[in-house]
Enzyme design. Structure first.
Site, PDB file in Angstrom:
ATOM      1  N   HIS A 127     -31.310 -49.547  22.506  1.00 19.78           N
ATOM      2  CA  HIS A 127     -29.908 -49.928  22.490  1.00 19.78           C
ATOM      3  C   HIS A 127     -29.602 -50.566  23.840  1.00 19.78           C
ATOM      4  CE1 HIS A 127     -28.944 -48.060  18.704  1.00 19.78           C
ATOM      5  NE2 HIS A 127     -29.407 -46.883  19.099  1.00 19.78           N
TER       6      HIS A 127
ATOM      7  N   CYS B 122     -28.841 -54.895  21.867  1.00 19.70           N
ATOM      8  CA  CYS B 122     -27.504 -55.476  21.834  1.00 19.70           C
ATOM      9  C   CYS B 122     -27.000 -55.702  23.251  1.00 19.70           C
ATOM     10  CB  CYS B 122     -26.535 -54.557  21.093  1.00 19.70           C
ATOM     11  SG  CYS B 122     -26.575 -54.746  19.311  1.00 19.70           S
TER      12      CYS B 122
END
EC number: 3.4.22.-
Length: 421
Positions: A252, A300
């Site tokens: 992430h 992301c």
């Protein structure tokens, strides 16, 4: 053969009798044409009799177990619907924090979030059917199509000689000790687990090994553990007899960093991009001085969709905020000047502030595209050209979209991998 009619109430017996009638006719033909003798026919008949006579037991056994199988399948499908979904998930660090906020919100807010979740699911489902046919997205994770195309030795020698002043030196295979590092985090304390990332890991490991790199793998690390792993990797003596390195991060992420396994809003656990570049710059990693350092990040960089709608054909291009000039500094020996940050290239899976997509069953689209284009073109194209081909495969936005970006490019030459050499 008996002419007894098969009972309609016993389908197994009916099949048995029909089978015997058919086989008797076949055996008669085989005997008449001298294909089988009497002894061969007798042995064959024994085996077929055993199969036919035990067919009833087999059907009873299957019927009994089918009920149990049906119950197991029913329980599995109802209790684990997520395993059957073909949804894409983004790598945003906001996912789990949004879920925790929802638990303390009002019923109205919960209903709104449920609607948003359904919209995301519909968009993700539509994306799986909206992929342009020119983009080889069926080539996923650990199962890329085709093998790595090798560079003919004659082409390697010719290009190495003709463009010696334009390309990074490539060491001979014998005695060369190339290293690559992959840091992949799948399991998190507070964020959603990154299901499917294991396929990205296997795919990148296979690619880099075929390109001649010994791959070091680190999994499920906090930000501090990632920094420690990077410093240990940068200190490896093999870099002295290497001509380049790859650093691959899968996790992430936020705008300018990679999330560790303990990250959440109240207590960030982030390895910042600047830390990575600082560890491997010319001041701190002299073994890789003047050698390509390739950074690939699947994560992301925000929660935006990365698209804009136009009512006309005109529009302004957005400015690149990461193309800053880098200052130079004097190295510790105070004899030769060298740029602190040089020979880097970072290839990120999305533009700033926007999401990057990963499929639970097949891994991330970004990594699968990298694997495909490296295998197809690294024998003849330099690294920036390959990255640009990956970018072009994302050029047309789909229902869910991302656009990989090349950032902090400080390479002064072209980097050819010359696989097989």
């Amino acid at each position: 053969m008996a002419d007894k009619k098969p009972s309609k109430e016993d389908p197994v017996n009916m099949v048995k009798l029909l089978t015997r009638n058919v086989l008797d006719g076949i055996f008669d033909d085989l005997m008449e044409n001298n294909v089988l003798n009497t002894e061969e026919l007798r042995n064959l008949g024994k085996g077929l009799n055993f199969m036919v006579n035990n067919a009833g037991n087999l059907v009873d056994n299957i019927t009994e177990k089918a009920q149990m199988v049906g119950k197991i399948l029913k329980d599995r499908l109802l209790s684990h619907p997520k395993q059957l979904s073909l949804e894409y998930q983004h790598e945003s660090e906001d996912q789990e924090s949004e879920e925790s906020s929802a638990s303390s919100s009002s019923s109205t807010e919960s209903e709104e979030e449920n609607e948003e979740s359904k919209d995301e699911e519909r968009a993700a489902s539509a994306h799986s059917m909206a992929v342009p046919p020119t983009a080889p997205l069926e080539i996923q994770g650990a199962q890329p199509s085709g093998r790595l195309k090798l560079c003919p030795h004659a082409h390697f020698r010719e290009l190495k000689t003709k463009r010696a002043d334009e390309i990074y030196p490539v060491m001979e295979k014998e005695g060369r000790t190339r290293l690559a590092l992959i840091i992949c985090s799948k399991e998190f304390h507070y964020l959603l687990n990154r299901n499917g990332s294991e396929l990205d890991l296997l795919g990148m490991q296979d690619l880099l090994e075929n390109l001649g790199y010994s791959v070091v793998i680190e999994e499920n690390l906090t930000a501090q553990e990632m920094e420690t792993a990077l410093r240990q990797f940068a200190a490896r003596p093999e870099h002295q007899s290497s001509d380049s390195t790859f650093l691959v991060f899968m996790s992430h992420g936020i705008l300018n960093g990679i999330c560790g396994t303990k990250h959440w809003d109240q207590e960030p656990d982030v390895l910042h991009d600047d830390t990575i570049f600082e560890i491997f710059n010319n001041r701190n990693c002299r073994s890789l001085r003047d050698k390509p350092k390739v950074i690939i990040m699947q994560a992301c960089r925000g929660s935006g969709a990365g698209i804009v709608w136009f009512t006309t054909d005109s529009g302004k291009a957005s400015a690149d905020t990461h193309g800053q000039l880098l200052q130079s500094s004097i190295c510790n020996d105070a004899v030769t000047k060298a740029h602190v940050e040089k020979d880097f290239i970072a290839f990120k899976s999305s533009t700033p502030h926007n999401v990057s997509w990963r499929h639970e069953m097949s891994g991330s689209v970004f990594i699968s595209q990298i694997i495909y284009y490296f295998k197809e073109y690294s024998w003849s194209h330099h690294l920036e050209e390959i990255f640009r081909k990956v970018q072009r495969s994302f050029e047309t936005p789909n229902v869910v979209t991302q656009l990989p970006t090349i950032e902090r490019l400080s390479m002064t030459r072209y980097f050819y991998l010359f696989p097989g050499n």
